[in-house]
Design a protein around this motif. Sequence first.
Motif, PDB file in Angstrom:
ATOM      1  N   PHE A 110       0.858  -1.191   0.000  1.00 32.12           N
ATOM      2  CA  PHE A 110       0.000   0.000   0.000  1.00 32.12           C
ATOM      3  C   PHE A 110       0.891   1.238   0.000  1.00 32.12           C
ATOM      4  CE2 PHE A 110      -2.506   3.001   2.798  1.00 32.12           C
ATOM      5  CZ  PHE A 110      -3.409   3.358   1.820  1.00 32.12           C
ATOM      6  N   THR A 111       0.524   2.216  -0.819  1.00 35.96           N
ATOM      7  CA  THR A 111       1.392   3.383  -0.987  1.00 35.96           C
ATOM      8  C   THR A 111       1.260   4.428   0.130  1.00 35.96           C
ATOM      9  OG1 THR A 111      -0.392   4.208  -2.363  1.00 35.96           O
ATOM     10  CG2 THR A 111       1.515   3.284  -3.507  1.00 35.96           C
TER      11      THR A 111
ATOM     12  N   THR B 291     -10.216   6.393 -13.218  1.00 37.01           N
ATOM     13  CA  THR B 291     -10.056   6.146 -11.779  1.00 37.01           C
ATOM     14  C   THR B 291     -11.316   5.558 -11.155  1.00 37.01           C
ATOM     15  OG1 THR B 291     -10.901   8.310 -11.108  1.00 37.01           O
ATOM     16  CG2 THR B 291      -8.514   8.158 -11.556  1.00 37.01           C
TER      17      THR B 291
ATOM     18  N   MET C 243     -16.316  -1.189  -5.990  1.00 39.63           N
ATOM     19  CA  MET C 243     -15.216  -1.354  -5.030  1.00 39.63           C
ATOM     20  C   MET C 243     -15.604  -0.799  -3.656  1.00 39.63           C
ATOM     21  SD  MET C 243     -11.268  -0.080  -5.332  1.00 39.63           S
ATOM     22  CE  MET C 243     -11.288   1.467  -4.427  1.00 39.63           C
TER      23      MET C 243
ATOM     24  N   ASN D 226      -8.934  -1.485  -0.053  1.00 34.33           N
ATOM     25  CA  ASN D 226      -9.858  -1.656  -1.183  1.00 34.33           C
ATOM     26  C   ASN D 226     -10.243  -3.114  -1.350  1.00 34.33           C
ATOM     27  OD1 ASN D 226      -9.097   0.943  -1.454  1.00 34.33           O
ATOM     28  ND2 ASN D 226      -7.938   0.669  -3.340  1.00 34.33           N
TER      29      ASN D 226
ATOM     30  N   GLY E 239      -6.983  10.560   4.180  1.00 31.96           N
ATOM     31  CA  GLY E 239      -7.377  10.162   2.828  1.00 31.96           C
ATOM     32  C   GLY E 239      -7.481   8.661   2.739  1.00 31.96           C
TER      33      GLY E 239
ATOM     34  N   HIS F  32     -14.932  10.279   2.606  1.00 31.28           N
ATOM     35  CA  HIS F  32     -15.507  10.781   3.853  1.00 31.28           C
ATOM     36  C   HIS F  32     -16.136  12.134   3.571  1.00 31.28           C
ATOM     37  CE1 HIS F  32     -11.403  12.246   3.617  1.00 31.28           C
ATOM     38  NE2 HIS F  32     -11.691  13.210   4.474  1.00 31.28           N
TER      39      HIS F  32
ATOM     40  N   ILE G  59     -14.366   0.291   0.213  1.00 24.20           N
ATOM     41  CA  ILE G  59     -13.151   0.670   0.948  1.00 24.20           C
ATOM     42  C   ILE G  59     -13.439   0.432   2.424  1.00 24.20           C
ATOM     43  CG2 ILE G  59     -11.442   2.466   1.361  1.00 24.20           C
ATOM     44  CD1 ILE G  59     -12.017   3.634  -1.314  1.00 24.20           C
TER      45      ILE G  59
ATOM     46  N   ASP H 121     -13.439   7.228  -9.764  1.00 27.12           N
ATOM     47  CA  ASP H 121     -13.820   8.135  -8.670  1.00 27.12           C
ATOM     48  C   ASP H 121     -14.592   9.335  -9.210  1.00 27.12           C
ATOM     49  OD1 ASP H 121     -12.617   6.749  -6.469  1.00 27.12           O
ATOM     50  OD2 ASP H 121     -10.672   7.351  -7.284  1.00 27.12           O
TER      51      ASP H 121
ATOM     52  N   GLU I  94      -2.056   3.448  -8.552  1.00 23.87           N
ATOM     53  CA  GLU I  94      -1.724   3.534  -9.981  1.00 23.87           C
ATOM     54  C   GLU I  94      -1.158   4.900 -10.345  1.00 23.87           C
ATOM     55  OE1 GLU I  94      -4.348   2.258  -8.514  1.00 23.87           O
ATOM     56  OE2 GLU I  94      -5.620   1.111  -9.866  1.00 23.87           O
TER      57      GLU I  94
ATOM     58  N   HIS J 149      -0.814  11.244   9.904  1.00 27.27           N
ATOM     59  CA  HIS J 149      -1.367  10.862   8.596  1.00 27.27           C
ATOM     60  C   HIS J 149      -2.105   9.556   8.828  1.00 27.27           C
ATOM     61  CE1 HIS J 149      -0.584   9.133   4.328  1.00 27.27           C
ATOM     62  NE2 HIS J 149      -1.631   9.928   4.295  1.00 27.27           N
TER      63      HIS J 149
ATOM     64  N   ASN K 147      -7.757  17.003   3.538  1.00 27.74           N
ATOM     65  CA  ASN K 147      -8.093  15.887   2.666  1.00 27.74           C
ATOM     66  C   ASN K 147      -7.025  15.700   1.582  1.00 27.74           C
ATOM     67  OD1 ASN K 147      -9.530  13.834   1.469  1.00 27.74           O
ATOM     68  ND2 ASN K 147     -11.187  15.114   0.700  1.00 27.74           N
TER      69      ASN K 147
END
Length: 439
Positions: free
Chosen positions: A144-145, A305, A335, A342, A216, A220, A337, A307, A244, A185, A238
């Motif tokens: 996970f990034t 995306t 998807m 995810n 993030g 939310h 979360i 989104d 990706e 964070h 935010n």
Amino acid sequence: MREKEILFWDTKAERISAEDLRSLQVQSLRKQVENALKTPFYRERLRAAGITGSGHIKTLDDIRRIPFTAKQDLRDAYPFGLLAVPRDELVRVHASSGTTGIPTIIYHTQQDLDMATDTMARSIMCCGGHRGDTLQNMMTYGLFTGGLGFHYGAERIGITVIPTSSGNTLRQLRFMKDLGTTMVHATPSYLLHLHAAIEHEGYRREELALRMAVTGAEPHSEELRCKIQDKLGIGVYNNYGMSELNGPGVAIECVYRQGMHVWEDRYIMEIINPDTLEPVPDGETGELVMTILCRDAMPLLRYRTRDLTRIIPEPCSCGRTHRRVARFTGRTDDMLIINGVNVFPSQIEEVLLRMPGVGANYLILVEKQGVLDKLTVRTEVTPEMFADDARVLNALREQLRSELAALITITPGIELKEPGSIPLAEGKAKRVEDLRPKD
Ligand code: DLL
């Protein structure tokens, strides 16, 4: 107050004129097209669209000649179909969930990571982080990034980073107090959990130096942000990103907290109608499509995306010229979360379908347990399995739990039900019940 001070990491790049930005974008897009043509995936895809070189890109509008790329394409190209550089130039690989067991992987050269780090540093300063801050990074480190991506950006600024990763809340609190953490964070749900723990453990607000949180990785609402701000007495910013697109810091709020600046010298953003695939007018909600302009190892052109957001066309008082997008309102696919992770329902189905003894019908339930999300997989078993003794059912439950945990990295609750006990939906099967409140 220091928090309202407008800080820049790269003043020139962040205040670039519209004209310079456009010409930089065209130049970078041309480079990206050339780079993409080095990959097996894009060679085929672009040539089929009649694009054989960057000469086909003369203006920004020419981007519309390039076909979209979807998550499924990344899966089909797994593992190296999108590689544009020799393998030995890769220094890191990240991954996110695919719609099935095949993950989506993203590879980076050192130069790519340097760029991503620079973008992240810019993002952190944009929302008010600076040298002298002590950051506790409560996002998971690993594929996970959210962990590593943010970490390197903060270090680049000279922020003191405590890489606690997610979980172990009591240790998080101890470090916050003893090391004077000023910035965290974390996902919004974890911030609420943190607040509950602060109260439960009897910490007094004055014992903590905390002044801000960057949040993030999951949707939310504005109401939830306000709630966290009130409870913790801090500013909450935010931050949008995705694996990706190099992880967090793709778009972030400035100190005015009126939408997130998208770094347009690093990405070309488009907002499209997900049905017609045509661009929507500025200000109208649609699907965000992104072209990455700053990555050598793995080009990504017009990436859908999924989104949903809208462009805020008005200039921002902070002086940055990069346009903002509004808080994300949802996704165009299914998807889920769950606590920042995810999960695609199809991944769960894949495990259920291959497991002997599992019956015809199932339901995926997502609820709130306290402030965190809870996932339950409720499935019918076969009549034979149901007639068997409790030990066999327990073994099936355990096996399902561990196979699902291995695939989706969340351990779900498992409920095994009598055949025919889960009502069949009329028409389209409803496999997911998301009972979480909307904020
Ligand atoms: O969530 C990267 C990230 C880490 C972003 C830390 C911010 C902070 P993925 O795991 O690939 O990457 O998930 C990407 O998460 O397509 C959105 O659906 C959702 N998402 C990320 N940030 C936000 C946000 C990281 N601020 C997916 N608001 C994206 C709403 C978000 N949704």
